[in-house]
Each structure stands twice: as C-alpha cells, then as structure tokens.
Scaffold this motif. Structure first.
Motif, short mmCIF file in Angstrom:
data_model
loop_
_atom_site.label_atom_id
_atom_site.label_comp_id
_atom_site.label_asym_id
_atom_site.label_seq_id
_atom_site.Cartn_x
_atom_site.Cartn_y
_atom_site.Cartn_z
N ALA A 80 49.58 32.95 46.61
CA ALA A 80 50.23 31.79 45.77
C ALA A 80 51.78 31.91 45.86
N GLU A 81 52.00 33.08 46.16
CA GLU A 81 53.67 33.36 46.00
C GLU A 81 54.40 33.19 47.28
N THR A 82 53.67 32.87 48.52
CA THR A 82 54.01 32.75 49.71
C THR A 82 55.41 31.87 49.82
N PHE A 99 57.56 43.32 49.91
CA PHE A 99 56.78 43.71 49.07
C PHE A 99 56.62 43.21 47.68
N HIS A 100 55.56 42.85 46.89
CA HIS A 100 55.67 42.45 45.51
C HIS A 100 54.42 43.17 44.76
N THR A 101 55.03 43.81 43.75
CA THR A 101 54.07 44.66 42.88
C THR A 101 54.15 44.10 41.55
N HIS A 102 53.20 44.38 40.69
CA HIS A 102 52.92 43.91 39.19
C HIS A 102 52.84 45.29 38.56
N SER A 103 53.73 46.33 38.47
CA SER A 103 53.64 47.66 37.73
C SER A 103 53.68 47.14 36.37
N GLY A 174 58.28 39.44 33.20
CA GLY A 174 57.03 39.68 32.53
C GLY A 174 56.10 39.54 33.78
N HIS A 175 56.41 39.65 34.91
CA HIS A 175 55.42 39.32 36.27
C HIS A 175 55.57 40.91 37.07
N GLY A 176 56.87 40.81 37.70
CA GLY A 176 56.78 42.18 38.49
C GLY A 176 58.11 42.12 39.50
ZN ZN Z 1 53.19 38.01 41.39
#
Ligand code: ZN
Length: 210
Positions: A80-82, A99-103, A174-176
């Motif tokens: 979805a975040e392309t 790179f995208h993380t949701h820690s 609130g996302h990453g």
């Molecule tokens: Zn995300």
C-alpha cells in the motif's frame, strides 16, 4: 545504470528478503506490516507485495514497479505504501534501497513527538552516512499519518527537498520508520542504527532519563 542481468536481480531479491526476515524476527514488522524495496535501474524498483509475512519473505513475494509505483504485472498488488518508496527514488538518484518498519519504539515516540525527534550524544549516530561524531545532532522529521498515500508522499517530498543535511530517514506518526541508503547494506545499517536510537530514546523516557 545498465540493465541488470537476471542473476543480478535474483541476488538483489535474495538479499532484500534476507534483511526482511531478520527485521521480521526482531518484531519490527509484525502482522504483515512494513515494506522493503530496492532500485533495479533508473526506471524501476522491486518491492514487497501487499500482505506478505516479512519473517518468511521469499523472492516470489516481491514485484517490480516503475518509479510512479505502477506494477509491471497488473495482476499483482504492491504494498500500500509503494507511493512513498517511489517518491524517494524519484527524489534522489543515489537512493538504492528503502526499508519501512513498524517497531514499538518508532510508533510510540512518533506519537509523543512534535514535528521532529532529535538525537545527540549517542555513538550509534555514526551508523548514519555523513554523521561522523556523537556530537552531531540527528533530526528525524515526523509526518502526520494519512491513508492518502500520494498526498503523504507529496508532503514528504516537499519537506525533504528543504532539509539541508537530512538524516537518511523519517517517522510517520503512530505508524513507523522509513530509512534508506545507497544500497541494501547501507539501508540496513541506517534502519538498524535509527531503530537502536529510537529504542534508546524511548527506554530513557520510560526510565525518566534524558
Ligand atoms: Zn507502514
């Protein structure tokens, strides 16, 4: 950039999946969250398909898109975040992987922050290209979250164009975390460094330290 051979593409795919599985095992992208991409050439990227478990990511879970985020194979659904990945590659030809993380730390700190999170005095800041001392100040911009990804991508692009010496990443509230580098190895180092710094800041806050 020259056209990649098929074997080069396979190596890129395997390398990207290896990083995703490591980050998945660290619980930085639970519940199929997060997404990972690498530049193939000046017009295209390889990115995780939507809804794939990053702790088990395999090359068949990746797909090719152009730098507007349009899939090469219309039967596959990209992350979805392309749009955010694509805007970073368009903005800077030196970016080779995103790179995208949701820690937990990036999620909580970005909720508590204003428009940025700052680090200073941490040796780990030197993991970031261009930051050569713990005395440098690293500023991570925080963008308000939105489900309108093209709109969010426009805000990110406008803000990053203004920053004189930006950190190789930003937070979404609130996302990453998003982080990038010239290649997969550098993007991995930047993501790990920033996740470490975010974790330090969050744990210091919990302990009442600064
Ligand atoms: Zn995300």
């Amino acid at each position: 950039m020259h056209q990649l051979e098929k074997s080069d593409l396979q190596l890129l795919s395997q390398s990207l999946c290896g990083v995703a599985r490591v980050f998945g095992a660290r619980q930085w992208c639970l519940a199929t969250s997060g997404n990972f991409s690498v530049r193939i050439d000046k017009n295209s990227l390889l990115i995780t398909q939507s809804g794939k478990d990053k702790s088990e990511l395999a090359p068949d879970d990746l797909m090719r898109c152009d730098l507007d985020g349009t899939p090469a194979d219309a039967t596959l659904r990209p992350s979805a975040e392309t749009a955010l990945h694509a805007c970073l590659y368009r903005r800077d030809a030196a970016i080779g992987a995103v790179f995208h993380t949701h820690s937990v730390s990036s999620t909580l700190l970005s909720r508590a922050a204003g428009t940025s999170v700052e680090f200073s005095g941490y040796e780990m800041q030197k993991a970031l290209a261009g930051f050569e001392s713990h005395e440098n100040r690293v500023t991570l911009t925080v963008f308000d979250n939105s489900q309108d990804l093209p709109e969010l991508a426009k805000r990110v692009q406008a803000r990053l164009a203004k920053a004189s010496c930006p950190a190789p990443g930003f937070l979404i509230r609130g996302h990453g975390l998003y982080a990038w580098g010239k290649d997969i190895a550098e993007a991995r180092r930047h993501t790990e460094g920033l996740e470490f710094l975010l974790s330090c800041l969050w744990q210091a806050r919990l302990a009442g330290l600064q």
